[in-house]
Design a protein around this motif. Sequence first.
Motif, PDB file in Angstrom:
ATOM      1  N   ASN A   1      34.494  84.663  17.200  1.00 10.42           N
ATOM      2  CA  ASN A   1      34.772  84.003  15.928  1.00 10.42           C
ATOM      3  C   ASN A   1      36.263  84.012  15.574  1.00 10.42           C
ATOM      4  OD1 ASN A   1      32.060  83.394  15.471  1.00 10.42           O
ATOM      5  ND2 ASN A   1      31.664  85.399  14.536  1.00 10.42           N
ATOM      6  N   ASP A   2      37.021  84.882  16.208  1.00 11.88           N
ATOM      7  CA  ASP A   2      38.464  84.945  15.962  1.00 11.88           C
ATOM      8  C   ASP A   2      39.259  84.098  16.949  1.00 11.88           C
ATOM      9  OD1 ASP A   2      38.181  86.746  13.818  1.00 11.88           O
ATOM     10  OD2 ASP A   2      38.017  88.429  15.222  1.00 11.88           O
ATOM     11  N   GLY A   3      38.550  83.369  17.821  1.00  8.54           N
ATOM     12  CA  GLY A   3      39.223  82.522  18.785  1.00  8.54           C
ATOM     13  C   GLY A   3      39.680  83.240  20.029  1.00  8.54           C
ATOM     14  N   ILE A   4      39.275  84.504  20.199  1.00  6.88           N
ATOM     15  CA  ILE A   4      39.685  85.284  21.359  1.00  6.88           C
ATOM     16  C   ILE A   4      38.845  84.898  22.571  1.00  6.88           C
ATOM     17  CG2 ILE A   4      40.006  87.601  22.292  1.00  6.88           C
ATOM     18  CD1 ILE A   4      41.796  86.948  19.917  1.00  6.88           C
ATOM     19  N   LEU A   5      39.490  84.668  23.689  1.00  8.56           N
ATOM     20  CA  LEU A   5      38.785  84.321  24.919  1.00  8.56           C
ATOM     21  C   LEU A   5      38.054  85.544  25.459  1.00  8.56           C
ATOM     22  CD1 LEU A   5      38.264  82.254  27.252  1.00  8.56           C
ATOM     23  CD2 LEU A   5      40.294  83.220  28.359  1.00  8.56           C
ATOM     24  N   LEU A   6      36.726  85.401  25.607  1.00  8.93           N
ATOM     25  CA  LEU A   6      35.908  86.494  26.153  1.00  8.93           C
ATOM     26  C   LEU A   6      35.659  86.309  27.646  1.00  8.93           C
ATOM     27  CD1 LEU A   6      33.273  86.772  23.284  1.00  8.93           C
ATOM     28  CD2 LEU A   6      35.332  88.147  23.614  1.00  8.93           C
ATOM     29  N   GLY A   7      35.477  85.071  28.044  1.00  4.79           N
ATOM     30  CA  GLY A   7      35.210  84.805  29.452  1.00  4.79           C
ATOM     31  C   GLY A   7      34.826  83.362  29.651  1.00  4.79           C
ATOM     32  N   THR A   8      34.237  83.057  30.798  1.00  4.46           N
ATOM     33  CA  THR A   8      33.833  81.682  31.113  1.00  4.46           C
ATOM     34  C   THR A   8      32.451  81.708  31.740  1.00  4.46           C
ATOM     35  OG1 THR A   8      34.850  81.791  33.308  1.00  4.46           O
ATOM     36  CG2 THR A   8      36.212  80.936  31.497  1.00  4.46           C
ATOM     37  N   VAL A   9      31.802  80.561  31.685  1.00  3.43           N
ATOM     38  CA  VAL A   9      30.517  80.404  32.348  1.00  3.43           C
ATOM     39  C   VAL A   9      30.501  79.021  32.992  1.00  3.43           C
ATOM     40  CG1 VAL A   9      29.424  79.569  30.225  1.00  3.43           C
ATOM     41  CG2 VAL A   9      28.005  80.470  32.070  1.00  3.43           C
ATOM     42  N   SER A  10      29.975  78.941  34.218  1.00  2.00           N
ATOM     43  CA  SER A  10      30.014  77.671  34.944  1.00  2.00           C
ATOM     44  C   SER A  10      28.878  76.758  34.503  1.00  2.00           C
ATOM     45  CB  SER A  10      29.924  77.913  36.448  1.00  2.00           C
ATOM     46  OG  SER A  10      28.631  78.363  36.798  1.00  2.00           O
ATOM     47  N   THR A  11      29.112  75.455  34.588  1.00  2.00           N
ATOM     48  CA  THR A  11      28.099  74.450  34.241  1.00  2.00           C
ATOM     49  C   THR A  11      26.883  74.590  35.165  1.00  2.00           C
ATOM     50  OG1 THR A  11      29.886  72.977  33.604  1.00  2.00           O
ATOM     51  CG2 THR A  11      27.739  71.981  33.912  1.00  2.00           C
ATOM     52  N   GLU A  12      27.120  74.926  36.413  1.00  3.56           N
ATOM     53  CA  GLU A  12      26.041  75.054  37.403  1.00  3.56           C
ATOM     54  C   GLU A  12      25.005  76.089  36.970  1.00  3.56           C
ATOM     55  OE1 GLU A  12      25.511  76.106  42.179  1.00  3.56           O
ATOM     56  OE2 GLU A  12      27.507  76.094  41.232  1.00  3.56           O
ATOM     57  N   ILE A  13      25.463  77.247  36.473  1.00  6.64           N
ATOM     58  CA  ILE A  13      24.540  78.306  36.038  1.00  6.64           C
ATOM     59  C   ILE A  13      23.712  77.843  34.843  1.00  6.64           C
ATOM     60  CG2 ILE A  13      24.443  80.595  34.973  1.00  6.64           C
ATOM     61  CD1 ILE A  13      26.845  81.373  36.680  1.00  6.64           C
ATOM     62  N   LEU A  14      24.356  77.200  33.869  1.00 10.80           N
ATOM     63  CA  LEU A  14      23.650  76.760  32.669  1.00 10.80           C
ATOM     64  C   LEU A  14      22.660  75.646  32.984  1.00 10.80           C
ATOM     65  CD1 LEU A  14      26.625  76.785  30.124  1.00 10.80           C
ATOM     66  CD2 LEU A  14      24.852  78.507  30.432  1.00 10.80           C
ATOM     67  N   LEU A  15      23.034  74.718  33.860  1.00 12.22           N
ATOM     68  CA  LEU A  15      22.109  73.644  34.241  1.00 12.22           C
ATOM     69  C   LEU A  15      20.895  74.184  34.978  1.00 12.22           C
ATOM     70  CD1 LEU A  15      24.556  70.801  35.370  1.00 12.22           C
ATOM     71  CD2 LEU A  15      23.104  70.821  33.335  1.00 12.22           C
ATOM     72  N   GLU A  16      21.125  75.176  35.796  1.00 16.21           N
ATOM     73  CA  GLU A  16      19.999  75.788  36.535  1.00 16.21           C
ATOM     74  C   GLU A  16      19.007  76.414  35.563  1.00 16.21           C
ATOM     75  OE1 GLU A  16      19.212  79.157  40.018  1.00 16.21           O
ATOM     76  OE2 GLU A  16      21.268  78.513  39.515  1.00 16.21           O
ATOM     77  N   LEU A  17      19.488  77.084  34.524  1.00 16.13           N
ATOM     78  CA  LEU A  17      18.605  77.680  33.526  1.00 16.13           C
ATOM     79  C   LEU A  17      17.824  76.607  32.776  1.00 16.13           C
ATOM     80  CD1 LEU A  17      20.958  80.443  32.062  1.00 16.13           C
ATOM     81  CD2 LEU A  17      18.952  80.791  33.522  1.00 16.13           C
ATOM     82  N   LEU A  18      18.489  75.491  32.458  1.00 13.90           N
ATOM     83  CA  LEU A  18      17.819  74.417  31.727  1.00 13.90           C
ATOM     84  C   LEU A  18      16.800  73.700  32.600  1.00 13.90           C
ATOM     85  CD1 LEU A  18      20.861  72.883  29.789  1.00 13.90           C
ATOM     86  CD2 LEU A  18      18.943  74.155  28.804  1.00 13.90           C
TER      87      LEU A  18
END
Length: 602
Positions: free
Chosen positions: A508-525
């Motif tokens: 919420n403070d705009g701090i970068l926590l990390g990244t997640v790839s589109t491939e992983i999210l599409l596989e879950l969907l």
Amino acid sequence: MNPKLLSIVTKLNYWRKQKISKANFLIVAAAVVGILGGIAASLLKQLTHFIEDSLQNDLHWKYKYYLYLFFPLMGIFLTLLYVKTFIRKSKFQHGLTPILYSISRDSSKISFHNIYSQIISSAITVGFGGSVGLEAPIVFSGSSIGSNIGRFFGLNYREVTLLLACGAGAGIAGAFNSPIAGMVFAIEILLPTFSIPVFIPLLIAVATASVVSKIFYPKPLFVLVTEGWHMNALVFYVLMAIGIGYFSVYFFKLNFFIKKQFGKIKNPYNKVWIGGIIIGLLIALLPALYGEGYVTIQALLKGRYTSLLGNSIFSDFQSNPWWLIGFGLLTLFGKSFASLFTIYAGGNGGTFGPSLVMGGLFGFLFAFTVNHLGTLLHLDTPQLNITNFIVVGMAASLSGIMHAPLTGIFLIAEITGGYALMVPLMIVSAITYFINKANTRFSIYTKTLADSGELMSHEHKDGNILRMMKLKYLIEKDFVVLKPTDTPKSRSHDIIHTQKNIFPVIDNDGILLGTVSTEILLELLVNKDEEGINKTMQTIFQPAPDYISINTDMFEVMQKMDSQNIRIFPVVNDNMEYLGFVSKSGIMNKYRALLKRDSDFM
């Protein structure tokens, strides 16, 4: 910029683009830069000599010569006071190094105030006896004229850089009434790459500046008519060149030593006191150190050798040649210290002028000593033409210290009328240049930039273009941002329709926590696993393996991408707040555009 003024400028630019070709407009702009550069050079010389004359001739007091001990201190103090009082919104810099940095890293932008602030501050410094030259300030002022005219008319980087160089060349041409040297200086020192088309605007600028300068300040710097040179003196020219070559190496090292020592003094007023008092003591001992020093060289060219000891506490020994040689050596090395103390104590000036003076002193001492020893020991050596050695020594010193042999050759030939000495000028300039370059590699102006990786050079064109890029302009911000509490299900629409293959996860403070790839999210969907599609990003994202700080040099960015074989990195500010991504493809597209722009223009 004021909206009305912006509207006028926009209309004016539209009109000139429709009516005047780019090449013709650059010639007109160069002529304007030349006129203003010539006026600036004349104004600086007039103002400096007015201050000098007022202090030396108009001040009538029985004990006024005791004030010479304090005049340099007063000049440096007044210079610092002027800068701190009137130059507040931007950093005040002096010398040629900031100009080179501007060309390499700051799109050739030079603050407007330098047009007048360089003139005022350097006139105060030198007029009160600061042992530096006026050439660097007038080059800075001329460069600012060219830069601001180019930016005013919305020209691109290369065109602004050309006008900046026109202004610098006009400054040299106006200061010395030497148009050829002004053009050569601009090409040799400031333009990293050039071709025939840039000569025309440069020729127009330097010729115009020289004419304007002669109108307003017709007095020549040196008056000399040489009878040429003799072959039996050639070996002595070579020996002198070797000596000046190693002297230029000494001056190079002394410059950075004194700069380092003054850098340890944090209070600027303490620098003024320390430097001013030392300079005053040096001038009290060696009066020839007062101001630029050209008066001393002119006296030596006219054969008034005893003037070195004139007005000094050793004036009673003027007729003794050994005293003259010893005092000349003290003056030579004293000039090297006095000029650098003036600069780093807070005065405004450059080493261009001192380089000429030290070279002239070295040439005089060399020829005078050889002649005296030859007579004393009854040696079968030729009587050297001392005037010729003074002239050639100036070119040699400038060539070695500045790494600018062509500038040294043509400047000295023009201002002294010594074209008959062209061969010795060429020989000594080449020798001193190679000796200095073999020992220091970079010139006194470029070493700081080279050490910080900010120097634009011919040898590393790829690095030059990369360093011209600004990371903030290459950040891609059209990425879908996810929050730690988001789930694949709640953001399914964004995940499915994105064109990117990666998502940043920020809090919420705009701090970068990390990244997640589109491939992983599409596989879950696609799997429609209820547990999977309702996982929070907090449990899915991977910490960014690495990131790029907004202040990182673009050359370092590419090195990082190549070494880690990663084509895209998140970009953050100093507080780790997410700003966007920088990609290798984006960098290469910008690189190709800059490369094409350079080849089209130059």
